[in-house]
Design an enzyme around this catalytic site. Structure first.
Site, PDB file in Angstrom:
ATOM      1  N   LYS A 106       2.371   4.478   1.400  1.00 28.27           N
ATOM      2  CA  LYS A 106       2.453   4.992   2.761  1.00 28.27           C
ATOM      3  C   LYS A 106       2.387   6.511   2.731  1.00 28.27           C
ATOM      4  O   LYS A 106       3.264   6.989   2.410  1.00 28.27           O
ATOM      5  CB  LYS A 106       3.682   4.355   3.235  1.00 28.27           C
ATOM      6  CG  LYS A 106       3.933   4.993   4.858  1.00 28.27           C
ATOM      7  CD  LYS A 106       5.150   4.221   5.247  1.00 28.27           C
ATOM      8  CE  LYS A 106       5.171   4.126   6.795  1.00 28.27           C
ATOM      9  NZ  LYS A 106       5.138   5.679   7.156  1.00 28.27           N
ATOM     10  N   PHE A 120      -7.319   3.034   5.249  1.00 27.88           N
ATOM     11  CA  PHE A 120      -6.682   1.604   4.820  1.00 27.88           C
ATOM     12  C   PHE A 120      -7.110   0.370   5.700  1.00 27.88           C
ATOM     13  O   PHE A 120      -6.771  -0.592   5.415  1.00 27.88           O
ATOM     14  CB  PHE A 120      -5.197   1.924   4.933  1.00 27.88           C
ATOM     15  CG  PHE A 120      -4.662   2.316   6.486  1.00 27.88           C
ATOM     16  CD1 PHE A 120      -4.713   1.525   7.570  1.00 27.88           C
ATOM     17  CD2 PHE A 120      -4.100   3.771   6.436  1.00 27.88           C
ATOM     18  CE1 PHE A 120      -4.065   2.064   8.809  1.00 27.88           C
ATOM     19  CE2 PHE A 120      -3.696   4.089   7.646  1.00 27.88           C
ATOM     20  CZ  PHE A 120      -3.778   3.295   8.541  1.00 27.88           C
ATOM     21  N   ARG A 178      -2.434   9.732  11.505  1.00 28.94           N
ATOM     22  CA  ARG A 178      -3.092   8.626  11.790  1.00 28.94           C
ATOM     23  C   ARG A 178      -4.577   8.836  12.435  1.00 28.94           C
ATOM     24  O   ARG A 178      -4.559   9.344  13.502  1.00 28.94           O
ATOM     25  CB  ARG A 178      -2.564   7.422  12.302  1.00 28.94           C
ATOM     26  CG  ARG A 178      -3.173   6.106  12.297  1.00 28.94           C
ATOM     27  CD  ARG A 178      -2.263   5.004  12.835  1.00 28.94           C
ATOM     28  NE  ARG A 178      -2.891   3.585  12.700  1.00 28.94           N
ATOM     29  CZ  ARG A 178      -1.921   2.584  12.890  1.00 28.94           C
ATOM     30  NH1 ARG A 178      -0.824   2.450  12.997  1.00 28.94           N
ATOM     31  NH2 ARG A 178      -2.440   1.475  12.783  1.00 28.94           N
ATOM     32  N   GLU A 203       0.746  -1.098  -0.126  1.00 29.01           N
ATOM     33  CA  GLU A 203      -0.058  -0.046  -0.146  1.00 29.01           C
ATOM     34  C   GLU A 203       0.827   1.338   0.075  1.00 29.01           C
ATOM     35  O   GLU A 203       1.978   1.156   0.551  1.00 29.01           O
ATOM     36  CB  GLU A 203      -0.834   0.125   1.220  1.00 29.01           C
ATOM     37  CG  GLU A 203      -2.057  -1.239   1.156  1.00 29.01           C
ATOM     38  CD  GLU A 203      -2.645  -0.920   2.223  1.00 29.01           C
ATOM     39  OE1 GLU A 203      -2.671   0.232   3.102  1.00 29.01           O
ATOM     40  OE2 GLU A 203      -3.893  -1.706   2.418  1.00 29.01           O
ATOM     41  N   LYS A 232       6.763  -1.932   7.123  1.00 32.53           N
ATOM     42  CA  LYS A 232       7.037  -0.754   6.429  1.00 32.53           C
ATOM     43  C   LYS A 232       8.521  -0.646   5.682  1.00 32.53           C
ATOM     44  O   LYS A 232       9.523  -1.283   6.112  1.00 32.53           O
ATOM     45  CB  LYS A 232       6.917   0.455   7.421  1.00 32.53           C
ATOM     46  CG  LYS A 232       7.915   0.317   8.832  1.00 32.53           C
ATOM     47  CD  LYS A 232       7.389   1.617   9.634  1.00 32.53           C
ATOM     48  CE  LYS A 232       8.364   1.378  10.815  1.00 32.53           C
ATOM     49  NZ  LYS A 232       7.713   2.182  11.919  1.00 32.53           N
ATOM     50  N   ARG A 282       3.275  -4.686  17.503  1.00 31.15           N
ATOM     51  CA  ARG A 282       4.059  -4.341  16.383  1.00 31.15           C
ATOM     52  C   ARG A 282       4.526  -6.075  15.688  1.00 31.15           C
ATOM     53  O   ARG A 282       4.860  -6.673  16.475  1.00 31.15           O
ATOM     54  CB  ARG A 282       5.404  -3.813  16.582  1.00 31.15           C
ATOM     55  CG  ARG A 282       6.018  -2.993  15.535  1.00 31.15           C
ATOM     56  CD  ARG A 282       7.409  -2.629  16.157  1.00 31.15           C
ATOM     57  NE  ARG A 282       7.232  -1.086  16.640  1.00 31.15           N
ATOM     58  CZ  ARG A 282       6.861  -0.043  16.140  1.00 31.15           C
ATOM     59  NH1 ARG A 282       6.713  -0.181  14.896  1.00 31.15           N
ATOM     60  NH2 ARG A 282       6.723   0.861  16.958  1.00 31.15           N
ATOM     61  N   GLU A 288      -5.213   7.705   7.107  1.00 27.04           N
ATOM     62  CA  GLU A 288      -4.209   8.689   7.374  1.00 27.04           C
ATOM     63  C   GLU A 288      -4.498   9.801   7.039  1.00 27.04           C
ATOM     64  O   GLU A 288      -5.213   9.864   5.601  1.00 27.04           O
ATOM     65  CB  GLU A 288      -3.030   8.398   6.604  1.00 27.04           C
ATOM     66  CG  GLU A 288      -1.771   9.160   7.090  1.00 27.04           C
ATOM     67  CD  GLU A 288      -0.911   8.563   8.156  1.00 27.04           C
ATOM     68  OE1 GLU A 288      -1.509   7.523   8.934  1.00 27.04           O
ATOM     69  OE2 GLU A 288       0.054   9.013   8.585  1.00 27.04           O
ATOM     70  N   ARG A 319      -3.624   8.423  17.031  1.00 27.39           N
ATOM     71  CA  ARG A 319      -2.907   7.174  17.167  1.00 27.39           C
ATOM     72  C   ARG A 319      -2.683   6.751  18.633  1.00 27.39           C
ATOM     73  O   ARG A 319      -2.415   5.771  19.312  1.00 27.39           O
ATOM     74  CB  ARG A 319      -1.423   7.108  16.698  1.00 27.39           C
ATOM     75  CG  ARG A 319      -0.764   5.673  16.653  1.00 27.39           C
ATOM     76  CD  ARG A 319       0.613   5.822  16.144  1.00 27.39           C
ATOM     77  NE  ARG A 319       1.483   5.274  17.175  1.00 27.39           N
ATOM     78  CZ  ARG A 319       2.532   4.992  16.961  1.00 27.39           C
ATOM     79  NH1 ARG A 319       3.356   4.907  15.898  1.00 27.39           N
ATOM     80  NH2 ARG A 319       3.326   4.599  18.102  1.00 27.39           N
TER      81      ARG A 319
HETATM   82  P1  ATP Z   1       5.630   3.451  14.140  1.00 25.85           P
HETATM   83  O1  ATP Z   1       4.031   3.723  14.022  1.00 25.85           O
HETATM   84  O2  ATP Z   1       5.767   2.327  13.569  1.00 25.85           O
HETATM   85  O3  ATP Z   1       5.818   3.377  15.580  1.00 25.85           O
HETATM   86  P2  ATP Z   1       6.055   6.059  13.131  1.00 25.85           P
HETATM   87  O4  ATP Z   1       4.988   6.517  13.933  1.00 25.85           O
HETATM   88  O5  ATP Z   1       7.249   6.593  13.111  1.00 25.85           O
HETATM   89  O6  ATP Z   1       6.234   4.340  13.643  1.00 25.85           O
HETATM   90  P3  ATP Z   1       6.119   5.143  10.447  1.00 25.85           P
HETATM   91  O7  ATP Z   1       7.241   4.305  10.734  1.00 25.85           O
HETATM   92  O8  ATP Z   1       6.421   6.192   9.531  1.00 25.85           O
HETATM   93  O9  ATP Z   1       5.473   5.635  11.815  1.00 25.85           O
HETATM   94  O10 ATP Z   1       5.011   4.084   9.900  1.00 25.85           O
HETATM   95  C1  ATP Z   1       3.859   3.809  10.344  1.00 25.85           C
HETATM   96  C2  ATP Z   1       2.512   4.782  10.171  1.00 25.85           C
HETATM   97  O11 ATP Z   1       2.458   4.888   8.899  1.00 25.85           O
HETATM   98  C3  ATP Z   1       1.321   4.480  10.913  1.00 25.85           C
HETATM   99  O12 ATP Z   1       1.256   4.520  11.941  1.00 25.85           O
HETATM  100  C4  ATP Z   1       0.363   5.181   9.888  1.00 25.85           C
HETATM  101  O13 ATP Z   1       0.109   6.349  10.499  1.00 25.85           O
HETATM  102  C5  ATP Z   1       1.161   5.422   8.544  1.00 25.85           C
HETATM  103  N1  ATP Z   1       0.383   4.810   7.195  1.00 25.85           N
HETATM  104  C6  ATP Z   1       0.258   5.573   6.056  1.00 25.85           C
HETATM  105  N2  ATP Z   1      -0.257   4.998   5.208  1.00 25.85           N
HETATM  106  C7  ATP Z   1      -0.371   3.758   5.773  1.00 25.85           C
HETATM  107  C8  ATP Z   1      -1.182   2.573   5.219  1.00 25.85           C
HETATM  108  N3  ATP Z   1      -1.448   2.535   4.052  1.00 25.85           N
HETATM  109  N4  ATP Z   1      -1.382   1.572   6.122  1.00 25.85           N
HETATM  110  C9  ATP Z   1      -0.785   1.529   7.195  1.00 25.85           C
HETATM  111  N5  ATP Z   1      -0.312   2.684   7.865  1.00 25.85           N
HETATM  112  C10 ATP Z   1      -0.022   3.585   7.141  1.00 25.85           C
END
Ligand code: ATP
Length: 582
Positions: free
Chosen positions: A251, A342, A256, A249, A425, A419, A301, A271
């Site tokens: 990103k 999503f 979130r 997907e 990712k 997790r 998102e 979140r």
């Molecule tokens: P984490 O959420 O893993 O602790 P983080 O807050 O730094 O790390 P990222 O590493 O950038 O976030 O990646 C996770 C986030 O990506 C998700 O919490 C969500 O907000 C976002 N996201 C964007 N697009 C999507 C998608 N298609 N599916 C799931 N999450 C997505």
């Protein structure tokens, strides 16, 4: 139960840094709590009056609190002011003042947990005419009836700074031992992940035992804890891990949002489960128009877009919307947002978290009519690494930050609060030397020199080690700060100052200033190396060495959406080190 029992337990908990010992102390405490007071004890121990998603704000103007302490103790007001200026901890002021109290009145009342909780509720909940007076009277009465330790914890709780340092996972360990058994902790954690309310879980557990937890079900209006993704360094590795084929997907880089939709009401949670419905009236409206069913919990998102070009804008633009209460109308037009959905976790009475990804995506498609502003996240399902690489390049080309690979396996469930490998990712940065940015916690600072004289010069940053419940230092951060951010640092950090290294911080370095682990900054480094002075992952790779980040740079993002315990973990650093070594 007497509030004194609770305060004395807090005193012991505060004196230890061992997660195991903390859990033991909590077990000892929980075993003494009558069932009808479990909820209050858990909330108080978390420094709250309600679970986060209810948005009950604790906090009191410091002037009012100091006045109440004075009225209760009659210790000279300048003395009280002096105590306050010494370390800015209302708890310590209350402790000292009550210890020095002039006359001991005969009319003190025994403080019970119930009484303290109700009073705190009343203080937090009152506003408007006459409320200041009422708050003052209630607090002064409690201070008057308190022993020094009781006064200390009441004042800290009220100031919203209990700082016991008990992670949710430690509390869950303790609940398992006190009310079930160690082996049942996962069931307790699952219940917590579903309702995001440990006090509710604890009350059911204490009253009805483990079986009672079956009644905790996903409900519209009660947010569940977000599922998180693992990471891998390359697309072939991702495909291999996910059985040769998966969904990739887009990103999106935004905020979130977990949307809880009923016919007459839509609620939006972040979140961190903060209710942000009030900040996004436009999102509520467009979602209401797109949703075709009666009730659902959807995840997506929220991304800011340029009104003129329709292009996605950087994430920071969304944060301009947050915390603005008074200028909301202009913010809505100035910073419009889109929603890319999503996931679908609940639809028309059915919990979908235990159904596979493909099914949830199907349900999402069924219940949403796509519009200009509400869309489903873009997806490519493939078993071809080349095709996925090309998709990744396309996303990057459009300014996206990467892709999210999602498992198609029969057990690709939505695992709330954890997790796992069902989502992986893969970001642009992974191709550079240090894989990904990291979110680090400020635990200390060094005095500035030259242009930075009089301000903080560099910050001591740490990762979180959930196994130990301890923050471990990983780098000294000095670059990437512009003048505006430098000027903002004291405002951001000073309320978290402590007079010595915080007991949950493991540091071999001697900083000039220390902070309670709280502020999380996003950092990009060049490389992860082994170091004899940083404690992150101490001796996990080599004797007398921890992990350290070389050439760290602040990216400009303060992670206000992440509590310190959700910063990059020591395990994640270790995985990145190993990835880099490959
Ligand atoms: P984490 O959420 O893993 O602790 P983080 O807050 O730094 O790390 P990222 O590493 O950038 O976030 O990646 C996770 C986030 O990506 C998700 O919490 C969500 O907000 C976002 N996201 C964007 N697009 C999507 C998608 N298609 N599916 C799931 N999450 C997505």
């Amino acid at each position: 139960m007497d509030y004194l029992t609770l305060a004395e337990a807090y005193e012991k908990i505060e004196a230890t840094r061992s997660r195991l010992e903390m859990a033991d102390l909590l077990v000892e405490l929980l075993r003494q709590v009558p069932v009808d007071e479990v909820e209050m004890v858990i909330l108080l121990t978390q420094g709250k009056l309600a679970p986060d998603f209810k948005g009950v704000e604790m906090g009191i103007a410091e002037k009012l609190a100091l006045k109440a302490i004075y009225e209760a103790t009659r210790v000279n007001e300048t003395e009280i002011q002096k105590l306050w200026l010494r370390d800015g901890d209302l708890g310590n002021v209350a402790f000292e003042a009550v210890s020095r109290k002039k006359q001991t009145s005969l009319f003190t009342e025994h403080l019970s947990v119930k009484m303290v909780f109700r009073n705190l509720e009343q203080i937090a909940g009152s506003s408007g005419a006459g409320s200041q007076d009422m708050k003052l009277k209630l607090l002064a009465k409690m201070m008057h009836d308190s022993s020094p330790v009781e006064a200390k914890y009441i004042a800290r709780t009220l100031a919203g700074k209990l700082r016991l340092g008990i992670a949710d996972m430690t509390l869950i360990d303790a609940l398992a031992i006190a009310y079930a058994s160690k082996e049942e902790r996962d069931a307790i954690e699952r219940a917590y992940n579903t309702c995001s309310d440990l006090a509710r879980v604890a009350t059911i557990l204490a009253g009805d035992g483990l079986g009672g937890l079956e009644n905790i079900k996903l409900e519209v209006g009660i947010p569940l804890r977000a599922m998180l993704a693992e990471r891998l360094p390359g697309i072939p590795e991702i495909l291999e891990k996910l059985g040769g084929k998966c969904a990739f997907e887009y990103k999106y880089d935004g905020l979130r949002i977990q949307a809880h939709i009923r016919k007459d009401k839509i609620q939006l949670f972040t979140r961190q489960l903060e209710d942000v419905t009030g900040q996004f009236p436009d999102l509520v409206e467009i979602l209401g128009k797109s949703f075709k069913g009666k009730a659902a919990v959807l995840e997506g998102e929220c991304v800011p877009v340029d009104i003129n070009t329709g292009e996605m804008l950087p994430f920071q633009t969304v944060s301009k919307r947050r915390g603005r209460k008074y200028e909301l109308t202009s913010a809505v037009t100035e910073y419009p947002v889109m929603l890319y959905l999503f996931d679908c976790l609940y639809l028309e009475g059915g919990d979908l978290t235990q159904t596979p990804y493909t099914n949830r995506r199907k349900m999402l498609k069924k219940c949403i009519k796509e519009t200009e502003r509400v869309k489903l996240a873009e997806v490519l399902i493939t078993d071809d690494a080349e095709e996925a690489e090309e998709y990744f390049r396309k996303v990057i080309g459009k300014g996206g930050e990467g892709i999210m690979a999602k498992s198609l396996a029969p057990d690709s469930y939505y695992r709330a609060g954890s997790r796992g490998w069902n989502w992986i990712k893969f970001k642009r940065d992974y191709k550079s030397e240090m894989n990904d940015t990291v979110d680090l916690v400020v635990v200390g600072a060094f005095s500035g020199k030259g242009r930075r004289a009089g301000n903080y010069g560099a910050l001591l940053m740490a990762t979180y080690n959930p196994e130990r419940g301890i923050f471990e230092t990983v780098t000294k951060l000095g670059s990437g700060f512009d003048d505006a951010m430098l000027a903002l640092l004291p405002e951001l950090l000073d309320t978290h100052k402590t007079d010595k290294v915080h007991r949950l911080v493991d540091s071999k370095m001697q900083a000039d200033y220390w902070f309670e682990p709280s502020v999380v900054l996003e950092v990009k480094g060049a490389e992860i190396t082994l170091s004899p002075i940083h404690t992150c992952g101490w001796e996990l790779v080599r004797k007398n060495s921890g992990l350290a980040i070389r050439f760290p740079r602040y990216t400009g993002k303060v992670r206000q959406d992440k509590p310190a315990e959700e910063a990059t973990s020591t395990d994640e650093m270790l995985a990145m080190y190993e990835m880099q070594a490959k």
